[in-house]
Design an enzyme around this catalytic site. Structure first.
Site, short mmCIF file in Angstrom:
data_model
loop_
_atom_site.label_atom_id
_atom_site.label_comp_id
_atom_site.label_asym_id
_atom_site.label_seq_id
_atom_site.Cartn_x
_atom_site.Cartn_y
_atom_site.Cartn_z
N CYS A 72 1.13 6.91 -6.75
CA CYS A 72 1.10 5.51 -7.16
C CYS A 72 0.84 5.43 -8.67
CB CYS A 72 -0.01 4.80 -6.39
SG CYS A 72 -0.41 3.17 -7.00
N GLU A 73 1.64 4.63 -9.34
CA GLU A 73 1.48 4.51 -10.79
C GLU A 73 0.27 3.67 -11.18
OE1 GLU A 73 4.50 0.88 -11.93
OE2 GLU A 73 5.33 2.88 -11.77
N HIS A 74 -0.31 2.93 -10.25
CA HIS A 74 -1.45 2.08 -10.57
C HIS A 74 -2.78 2.83 -10.58
CE1 HIS A 74 1.34 -1.16 -8.86
NE2 HIS A 74 1.40 -1.19 -10.17
N HIS A 75 -2.95 3.77 -9.63
CA HIS A 75 -4.22 4.48 -9.52
C HIS A 75 -4.06 6.00 -9.54
CE1 HIS A 75 -4.96 0.52 -7.61
NE2 HIS A 75 -6.02 0.59 -8.39
N GLN A 113 6.34 2.13 -4.36
CA GLN A 113 7.24 2.37 -3.23
C GLN A 113 8.50 1.52 -3.32
OE1 GLN A 113 5.30 2.39 0.60
NE2 GLN A 113 7.16 1.78 1.66
N HIS A 140 -0.76 4.67 1.84
CA HIS A 140 -1.18 4.69 0.44
C HIS A 140 -2.67 4.99 0.35
CE1 HIS A 140 2.49 2.79 -1.40
NE2 HIS A 140 2.70 2.62 -0.11
N CYS A 142 -4.47 4.85 -2.22
CA CYS A 142 -5.15 3.88 -3.08
C CYS A 142 -5.72 2.73 -2.24
CB CYS A 142 -4.25 3.37 -4.19
SG CYS A 142 -2.70 2.65 -3.64
#
Length: 183
Positions: A72-75, A113, A140, A142
């Site tokens: 995941c690019e956020h976390h 995703q 996920h 995250c």
């Protein structure tokens, strides 16, 4: 990528979280993480080779349950699951290994995703197929490890070409959902 610099940055991170990078269990961790990153982010340099096709035709071809792991690019935590690809060839078919490589190309990147699902469909469509449907189901970490701490799964889909009609969407989803022993 400068893997020596990655190792130095990981060592600094270990220090910043309050650990001792010279401790026995952590001495090789910066190298191990750099090695791991070169593998799990290998999609940036990947070629899916979809141009390799075979003269054949079929109404619909489905590759079910292609396993993937992504970040995941956020976390920067993993998400993983299965990709199902259905397509209607236009006189030429792909080997199943090509579709697995295509999934690896886009899954081994920092991303979300929804983008991964769309990227797979876009590349299949660019090969001149009459239609493509991509369904992705994932867990996920995250969501499981932090924040809401929930086991919910996420599903995304993209339908292009002949699979855009409601009837075709329903038919291809039913084929993907059908257990292998019923085929």
């Amino acid at each position: 990528m400068d893997w020596e610099r990655v190792q130095k940055l990981v060592r600094e991170l270990i220090i910043e979280i309050g650990e001792d990078p010279t401790r026995e269990g952590l001495r090789e961790t910066p190298r191990r993480i750099a090695d791991m990153y070169s593998e799990i982010f290998g999609g940036y340099d990947s070629n899916s080779e979809l141009s390799v096709q075979f003269s054949e035709d079929s109404d619909t071809v489905i590759a079910k349950g292609i396993q993937f792991y992504s970040m995941c690019e956020h976390h920067m935590l993993p998400f993983f699951g299965k990709v199902h690809i259905a397509y209607s060839p236009n006189g030429r078919v792909f080997g199943i290994s090509k579709m697995v490589r295509l999934v690896e190309k886009y899954s081994k990147r920092l991303q979300i995703q929804e983008r991964m699902t769309r990227s797979i469909a876009n590349e299949m469509q660019a090969q001149g197929v009459r239609g493509v449907a991509v369904l992705v189901e994932a867990e996920h970490l995250c969501m499981k490890m932090r924040g809401v701490r929930n086991d919910a799964r996420m599903a995304t889909s993209v339908f292009r070409g002949i699979y855009e009609s409601r009837e075709e969407k329903e038919a291809v989803v039913a084929m993907i959902r059908r257990p292998a022993e019923d085929i």
